[in-house]
Scaffold this active site. Structure first.
Site, PDB file in Angstrom:
ATOM      1  N   TYR A 285      28.170 -10.761  49.389  1.00 43.81           N
ATOM      2  CA  TYR A 285      28.438 -12.199  49.437  1.00 43.81           C
ATOM      3  C   TYR A 285      29.521 -12.525  50.464  1.00 43.81           C
ATOM      4  CZ  TYR A 285      29.142 -16.927  47.600  1.00 43.81           C
ATOM      5  OH  TYR A 285      29.229 -18.278  47.449  1.00 43.81           O
ATOM      6  N   TYR A 335      23.519 -20.834  53.905  1.00 41.86           N
ATOM      7  CA  TYR A 335      24.345 -20.700  52.702  1.00 41.86           C
ATOM      8  C   TYR A 335      23.740 -21.524  51.575  1.00 41.86           C
ATOM      9  CZ  TYR A 335      28.284 -20.560  49.517  1.00 41.86           C
ATOM     10  OH  TYR A 335      29.062 -20.357  48.414  1.00 41.86           O
TER      11      TYR A 335
END
Length: 380
Positions: A285, A335
């Protein structure tokens, strides 16, 4: 035990862009239907759903719109990007325990064209934010910047180390036609000359702001063998919320730099037959570049304080010690709260990535470090 009892058999996504005209609900349905088509499963067979607490499209609307059957399990996971891998973990648990047979996890978001969550001043601040926002830590970038500064101070990390992360993600995006930054290379000069967002984080240390949606389909291991695509097994899964955690700043913890990744990692590896050194590729991440060295340490790829040095010498690139975020990640592909990392992990183990790691058989996928988090260990 969940070990290899379920598999991801379908993935789907919309395109990523700064602005998409379709609603979040429409994007969600498109991604889910694409994932079911990828798996060769009729929507009427879906009986389990999982998404994020921040997801605007609820289970009722999604199930009706895609033509799902009776739903016997549904769940939502909290903390934004920290919940990505947990959606798959919840479906895996439901299917392994007989609560459902065909599960769909999804996330749809219009962050590129939508509002910033922290700009809503009409609602009361949650308790943690009452101790940060009045003192200038308004955005996630501000909170991570404070952690990054401490990390740099304690372990000698530099902006060059953060650039290594940004460059690795951008290089992979430059190989991925679906990435927002596909045709926009990054150089060290561009990085060093870019504007500050929250010092020491510059423009390229921050994730994109993207509209889009993604989904995946999870079934039992026996059913997976008959699906259209090669199954990718959920070997291990974990969530992590450490004691005395306080959001991204984490300053009530005895050690703010030991974040939720450490808690999730202990559980992940405890229930796995593999070690960090047997991971072929990782989707870590990357809402902000400092999360990569912190996660490398938390998940055991290097020692405490060694995450920055780990990025040196092309370690995160194809052919390096641990290729990461091979579709471009949140920094350069798109994103959508980290769900694209799950889909790319599946592509790597199918052998269909645009930046394929040769003979990849194991992939770690992580959710947001700095918030209560989750992780998946996937294998062929």
């Amino acid at each position: 035990m969940l070990k290899d009892r379920t598999a991801i058999v379908g993935i789907g996504q919309t395109r990523f862009a700064k602005r998409l005209d379709e609603s979040e609900k429409t994007l969600a349905c498109r991604a889910v239907l694409a994932a079911l088509d990828d798996a060769g499963i009729d929507p009427a067979e879906v009986d389990a759903l999982a998404s994020y607490t921040m997801e605007e499209t609820d289970e009722v609307e999604l199930a009706k719109s895609i033509g799902a059957g009776d739903i016997t399990f549904f769940s939502r996971t909290g903390f934004g990007g920290g919940g990505s891998c947990a959606t798959v973990a919840h479906l895996a648990m439901a299917i392994a325990t007989g609560q459902a047979a065909v599960g769909v996890a999804w996330r749809a978001r219009k962050r590129g064209s939508g509002i910033r969550p922290w700009t809503n001043t009409s609602v009361q601040l949650p308790t943690p934010a009452q101790w940060t926002r009045p003192f200038g830590l308004l955005r996630p970038a501000d909170e991570i910047a404070m952690l990054a500064r401490r990390y740099m101070h304690e372990y000698g990390a530099t902006r060059d180390h953060l650039f290594n992360v940004a460059l690795a993600c951008r290089n992979r995006a430059n190989q991925n036609p679906e990435a927002v930054m596909y045709d926009r290379p990054l150089t060290r000069e561009m990085y060093m000359d870019s504007r500050w967002i929250s010092e020491p984080l510059c423009l390229y240390d921050n994730c994109l702001e993207t509209d889009g949606a993604l989904a995946c389909v999870v079934v039992g291991a026996e059913r997976a063998r008959d699906c259209r695509r090669t199954p990718v097994y959920v070997h291990s899964a974990a969530q992590g919320l450490p004691a005395q955690h306080h959001g991204m700043v984490n300053y009530w913890n005895d050690d703010p730099l030991t974040g939720p990744a450490w808690t999730a990692a202990r559980q992940l590896w405890k229930t796995a037959d593999l070690s960090p050194h047997e991971v072929d590729v990782a989707q870590i991440y990357d809402a902000f570049t400092p999360l990569i060295p912190l996660s490398l340490e938390g998940y055991g790829f290097c020692g405490r304080g060694e995450g920055a040095a780990f990025t040196e010498g092309g370690a995160l690139e194809l052919g390096g010690r641990l290729p990461i975020n091979t579709a471009g990640g949140g920094l350069s592909e798109g994103y959508v709260h980290g769900f694209n990392l799950i889909n790319e992990g599946v592509r790597q183990l199918r052998g269909t990535s645009t930046a394929q790691v040769p003979d990849a058989a194991t992939c770690l996928v992580t959710a947001g470090e700095g918030v209560p988090t989750s992780a998946l260990l996937l294998r062929t």
